[in-house]
Design a protein around this motif. Structure first.
Motif, PDB file in Angstrom:
ATOM      1  N   ARG A 132       0.830  -1.210   0.000  1.00 19.34           N
ATOM      2  CA  ARG A 132       0.000   0.000   0.000  1.00 19.34           C
ATOM      3  C   ARG A 132       0.863   1.258   0.000  1.00 19.34           C
ATOM      4  NH1 ARG A 132      -5.470  -0.526   1.119  1.00 19.34           N
ATOM      5  NH2 ARG A 132      -6.092  -2.639   1.645  1.00 19.34           N
ATOM      6  N   ALA A 133       1.924   1.248   0.803  1.00 18.28           N
ATOM      7  CA  ALA A 133       2.816   2.415   0.848  1.00 18.28           C
ATOM      8  C   ALA A 133       3.509   2.608  -0.493  1.00 18.28           C
ATOM      9  CB  ALA A 133       3.843   2.247   1.963  1.00 18.28           C
ATOM     10  N   SER A 134       3.954   1.537  -1.121  1.00 17.82           N
ATOM     11  CA  SER A 134       4.615   1.625  -2.429  1.00 17.82           C
ATOM     12  C   SER A 134       3.638   2.107  -3.487  1.00 17.82           C
ATOM     13  CB  SER A 134       5.156   0.254  -2.834  1.00 17.82           C
ATOM     14  OG  SER A 134       6.139  -0.156  -1.938  1.00 17.82           O
ATOM     15  N   PHE A 135       2.419   1.613  -3.443  1.00 20.86           N
ATOM     16  CA  PHE A 135       1.404   2.010  -4.414  1.00 20.86           C
ATOM     17  C   PHE A 135       1.058   3.479  -4.251  1.00 20.86           C
ATOM     18  CE2 PHE A 135      -3.060   2.494  -5.726  1.00 20.86           C
ATOM     19  CZ  PHE A 135      -2.939   2.136  -7.064  1.00 20.86           C
ATOM     20  N   HIS A 136       0.945   3.913  -2.990  1.00 20.38           N
ATOM     21  CA  HIS A 136       0.612   5.310  -2.697  1.00 20.38           C
ATOM     22  C   HIS A 136       1.706   6.238  -3.221  1.00 20.38           C
ATOM     23  CE1 HIS A 136      -1.385   8.600  -0.717  1.00 20.38           C
ATOM     24  NE2 HIS A 136      -0.293   8.889  -0.018  1.00 20.38           N
ATOM     25  N   THR A 138       3.850   5.560  -5.674  1.00 20.43           N
ATOM     26  CA  THR A 138       3.838   5.463  -7.138  1.00 20.43           C
ATOM     27  C   THR A 138       2.739   6.318  -7.744  1.00 20.43           C
ATOM     28  OG1 THR A 138       4.696   3.221  -6.985  1.00 20.43           O
ATOM     29  CG2 THR A 138       3.701   3.838  -9.064  1.00 20.43           C
ATOM     30  N   THR A 139       1.546   6.286  -7.138  1.00 21.01           N
ATOM     31  CA  THR A 139       0.426   7.040  -7.713  1.00 21.01           C
ATOM     32  C   THR A 139       0.610   8.547  -7.514  1.00 21.01           C
ATOM     33  OG1 THR A 139      -0.877   6.769  -5.695  1.00 21.01           O
ATOM     34  CG2 THR A 139      -1.235   5.171  -7.477  1.00 21.01           C
ATOM     35  N   LYS A 140       1.286   8.982  -6.469  1.00 23.75           N
ATOM     36  CA  LYS A 140       1.523  10.406  -6.260  1.00 23.75           C
ATOM     37  C   LYS A 140       2.554  10.961  -7.235  1.00 23.75           C
ATOM     38  CE  LYS A 140       0.347  11.573  -1.574  1.00 23.75           C
ATOM     39  NZ  LYS A 140       0.820  12.117  -0.324  1.00 23.75           N
ATOM     40  N   THR A 141       3.577  10.139  -7.542  1.00 26.45           N
ATOM     41  CA  THR A 141       4.621  10.619  -8.433  1.00 26.45           C
ATOM     42  C   THR A 141       4.289  10.386  -9.894  1.00 26.45           C
ATOM     43  OG1 THR A 141       5.822   8.533  -8.269  1.00 26.45           O
ATOM     44  CG2 THR A 141       6.417  10.282  -6.710  1.00 26.45           C
ATOM     45  N   GLY A 142       3.336   9.493 -10.140  1.00 25.75           N
ATOM     46  CA  GLY A 142       3.041   9.133 -11.519  1.00 25.75           C
ATOM     47  C   GLY A 142       1.937   9.865 -12.102  1.00 25.75           C
TER      48      GLY A 142
END
Length: 142
Positions: A132-136, A138-142
């Protein structure tokens, strides 16, 4: 994900048993704590075995049938215990758990002193939190 370690997710206050404890007392502890089992420790806190709820179940049936105390922890505990170390990888433990292995593992230091336990739910929570932390991120920077 390889940086996830057992020490960060273990239960430091698991239910524990002593070798001379009556099975009825062990059953009561399991029932009250809702844990699937726990380490058996000697007077120095060293791991000497493991007792699960399934180990207790048959003996409790027998105790009820004969209406008397029939066993103690040292007679039922498993002595060949799979143990984790605090520096072990959560990912490697998850891979081990995918096989037909125990659901709860004692965690000891290199001298055999019990530090806690880690169960499948703890491992799942660690992986879920990391993903979840990695996904969060990734979605903020992507």
């Amino acid at each position: 994900m390889q940086s996830l370690q057992v020490k960060d997710y273990l239960n430091t206050h698991p239910v524990t048993f002593t070798p001379n404890m009556a099975i009825e007392e062990a059953s009561e502890l399991i029932t009250k704590t809702h844990e699937l089992g726990g380490p058996v420790v000697d007077t120095n806190g060293n791991l000497i075995g493991f007792l699960s709820e399934s180990d207790i179940l048959g003996k409790m049936l027998e105790t009820g049938y004969y209406n008397e105390h029939v066993s103690s922890v040292d007679q039922l505990m498993r002595k060949d215990v799979l143990v984790m170390k605090p520096y072990d990888s959560i990912v490697e433990l998850a891979q081990t758990m995918m096989q037909a292995k125990p659901k709860v593992y004692p965690v000891t230091d290199d001298d055999g002193n019990l530090l806690g336990t880690i169960c499948r739910n703890d491992v799942l929570a660690a992986l879920d939190s990391h993903i979840r932390a990695s996904f969060h991120v990734t979605t903020k920077t992507g």
